[in-house]
Each structure stands twice: as structure tokens, then as C-alpha cells.
Design a protein around this motif. Sequence first.
Motif, mmCIF file in Angstrom:
data_model
loop_
_atom_site.group_PDB
_atom_site.id
_atom_site.type_symbol
_atom_site.label_atom_id
_atom_site.label_comp_id
_atom_site.label_asym_id
_atom_site.label_seq_id
_atom_site.Cartn_x
_atom_site.Cartn_y
_atom_site.Cartn_z
ATOM 1 N N VAL A 236 0.865 -1.180 0.000
ATOM 2 C CA VAL A 236 0.000 0.000 0.000
ATOM 3 C C VAL A 236 0.899 1.227 0.000
ATOM 4 N N LEU A 237 0.483 2.251 -0.733
ATOM 5 C CA LEU A 237 1.216 3.517 -0.695
ATOM 6 C C LEU A 237 0.262 4.655 -0.369
ATOM 7 N N GLY B 183 4.803 7.692 0.947
ATOM 8 C CA GLY B 183 5.387 6.560 1.643
ATOM 9 C C GLY B 183 4.688 5.269 1.276
ATOM 10 N N SER B 184 5.152 4.165 1.850
ATOM 11 C CA SER B 184 4.590 2.854 1.515
ATOM 12 C C SER B 184 4.751 1.893 2.683
ATOM 13 N N ASP C 251 3.141 -17.001 4.331
ATOM 14 C CA ASP C 251 2.945 -18.060 5.322
ATOM 15 C C ASP C 251 1.929 -17.604 6.367
ATOM 16 N N PRO C 252 1.520 -18.489 7.299
ATOM 17 C CA PRO C 252 0.419 -18.155 8.213
ATOM 18 C C PRO C 252 0.601 -16.865 8.991
ATOM 19 N N ILE C 253 1.801 -16.628 9.556
ATOM 20 C CA ILE C 253 2.061 -15.378 10.263
ATOM 21 C C ILE C 253 2.457 -14.328 9.238
ATOM 22 N N ARG C 254 1.846 -13.152 9.311
ATOM 23 C CA ARG C 254 2.150 -12.076 8.381
ATOM 24 C C ARG C 254 3.345 -11.259 8.899
ATOM 25 N N GLY C 255 4.246 -10.920 7.999
ATOM 26 C CA GLY C 255 5.401 -10.100 8.345
ATOM 27 C C GLY C 255 5.265 -8.718 7.741
ATOM 28 N N LEU C 256 5.437 -7.676 8.552
ATOM 29 C CA LEU C 256 5.151 -6.311 8.121
ATOM 30 C C LEU C 256 6.432 -5.523 7.868
ATOM 31 N N GLY C 257 6.473 -4.838 6.715
ATOM 32 C CA GLY C 257 7.565 -3.931 6.425
ATOM 33 C C GLY C 257 8.213 -4.201 5.073
ATOM 34 N N PRO C 258 9.078 -3.295 4.624
ATOM 35 C CA PRO C 258 9.421 -2.057 5.340
ATOM 36 C C PRO C 258 8.334 -0.998 5.190
ATOM 37 N N ILE C 259 8.107 -0.239 6.257
ATOM 38 C CA ILE C 259 7.241 0.923 6.195
ATOM 39 C C ILE C 259 8.125 2.161 6.168
ATOM 40 N N THR C 260 7.880 3.046 5.210
ATOM 41 C CA THR C 260 8.690 4.256 5.086
ATOM 42 C C THR C 260 7.807 5.440 4.729
ATOM 43 N N GLY D 123 0.810 11.847 10.375
ATOM 44 C CA GLY D 123 -0.190 10.786 10.362
ATOM 45 C C GLY D 123 -0.099 9.815 9.210
ATOM 46 N N VAL D 124 0.874 9.989 8.315
ATOM 47 C CA VAL D 124 0.989 9.104 7.154
ATOM 48 C C VAL D 124 1.360 7.687 7.599
ATOM 49 N N GLY D 125 2.338 7.578 8.486
ATOM 50 C CA GLY D 125 2.749 6.268 8.962
ATOM 51 C C GLY D 125 1.627 5.519 9.646
ATOM 52 N N ARG D 126 0.838 6.217 10.432
ATOM 53 C CA ARG D 126 -0.294 5.587 11.115
ATOM 54 C C ARG D 126 -1.304 5.048 10.102
ATOM 55 N N ARG D 127 -1.589 5.827 9.056
ATOM 56 C CA ARG D 127 -2.528 5.380 8.024
ATOM 57 C C ARG D 127 -2.005 4.124 7.330
#
Length: 293
Positions: free
Chosen positions: A66-67, A76-77, A84-93, A102-106
Motif C-alpha cells: 500500500v502507498l 510513503g509505503s 505463510d500463516p504469520i504475516r510479516g510487516l515492512g518495510p514501512i517508510t 499521520g501518514v505512517g499511522r494510516r
Amino acid sequence: MAVSKAPAEITLRSPEPDDMQELARICFEAFGGIQDHHRFTRDFPSVEFAEQIIGNWISHPNIWGVLAERDGHLLGSNFLDERDPIRGLGPITVDPEGQNAGVGRRLMQAAIERRDGAPGIRLLQDAFHMRSLCLYQSLGFDVKEPVAVMTGKPRSGPVGGVDVRPVKEDDLDECETLCKKVHGFERTNELRDATHAFAPVVAERDGRIVAYATTVSFWPMGHGVAETEEDMKALLLGGAAIGDDPLAFLVPLRSGVFSWGLSEGLRLVKPMNIMTMGEYREPQGGWFPNVLY
């Protein structure tokens, strides 16, 4: 009389291949700014390296992205590994010029909403970055484990009686069983991808796989599991002997592998935190995470 125009709203959408270069620039500058400020080595040493990572994530069929943009300007994105079953998040920038708005929170909320029945989401957070720690905690993530990037060439050689070799296709089922034993879930699709991109290894004792790692020399994408911490040490020593590159992995600081690594002459590079939302089980055996979880 001049008419003031209200600022345009932030909108979210899926990233496209044409967005890759700008998102890579944002990634390079965002990570570089905070890491330079705290005097840590950059995770993304060049824009070209960021382009490779972001480009791979955008094109991967099982990585959701998502951007954020305003008036066509990318802000940002964020990405969510759904292999796999557990989701891994990142990179967020977030673009340094648009931070603290508030961009990072969104972007984080969008990834959380995407969870779609998965038992949990996890991420790795730079422990020196107080703003991201507070943001993730406020969104429902909890710190579960302190880890640190550890790197170097170990003093010792391979362990006798343990055969460390490259992963083969017919190893995947046994590796899946081992990962479930240690973590309670599998990471088989991630391991399968690693066979095409890195140099994953297994450790065999008496003809049985007792440890594996997707890579032992590229910490952002390297995760490993082992029946015991002794098996993990044997895997790392054997992996170091196979290649020319130094070991580079995320060591859990509460594990015996941390003290062992120091005794082998390895050094710490930076501290991080594993943060989780949803299901979490304390690992049973030897293990180390990658930059996703």
C-alpha cells in the motif's frame, strides 16, 4: 480576495511498478535519516539497493503493498508478507518531508486491516527509534523479544558429527516440521523462495535435519530454527565455513547463542525489537528472526 484551498487528503492505493523508483528513494532517505542521526550503519546503503528490495516486494504475488499519496505526490509505503500463516510487516517508510503528519499511522492501519484472518502479524523495530516504538505500541503491537544484528567470522570451525549443506527441494517437508516444532507455525513458502534468491542451509545430525536457515550472511532476509541452541551454533559454524561472507543474523538477546557469538568474536551492530499482534508462542529450541519476524 484570495480563496484559500484546503489541503488535499491523503489517499491510499496499491503500488505499481512505475512507483518503484520514487518509493525506493523515500525508503533510502527515510531509513538513512534516522540511522544517520543515531549513528548506526544504514540498512539501505544505496538507492539501488532500495530499488531491488522495493521492486521485489511490489512484483511478488504474495506480498501485499500500500502507498500513500497526496495530489499525485507519493508520501510513503508499507508491505505485508502473506506467504505463510504469520504475516510479516515492512518495510514501512514515509518521506522525511511528510513525517509526523499521520501518514505512517494510516499505512500501518491499512496493513492491520489487511490481516484477513491470519493468526498474527509481526515486525522488527529499530530499538533506538522511539517514535516508531510508540506508534506500533499504540496500534496494538507488543514487544516480545529484544534482538540485535550480530556479524563477523567465528573463531571456531565446523562441529564434528554435524553435516551443514545447502537446502534441497526434498528437505522442505522436514524443515516445515522443524519450524512448527520451534514456533508453532511454518515458514515453508519463505524458505522455498530463499532457495532461488539466497543460499539456505540445513544441519544434519545422524541423517536427520536438526536446523535450517534461509541465509546466515544476509540478516534482513535470514531466519533460522533448530531443535536446540547447540544445533543452531553448529548450523552457524558450518554455514560460515561454506561461504566467504561473514555471519550476519539477528540474535535473540535472551538466548545462549548471544553469549556464544561474543565468545566467537562476533560483534553487535544495532538493537531491534520483535513486536507482535495476535497469536504468539515462546520459541521452543534455537532460532533467530529476519527483518519481518
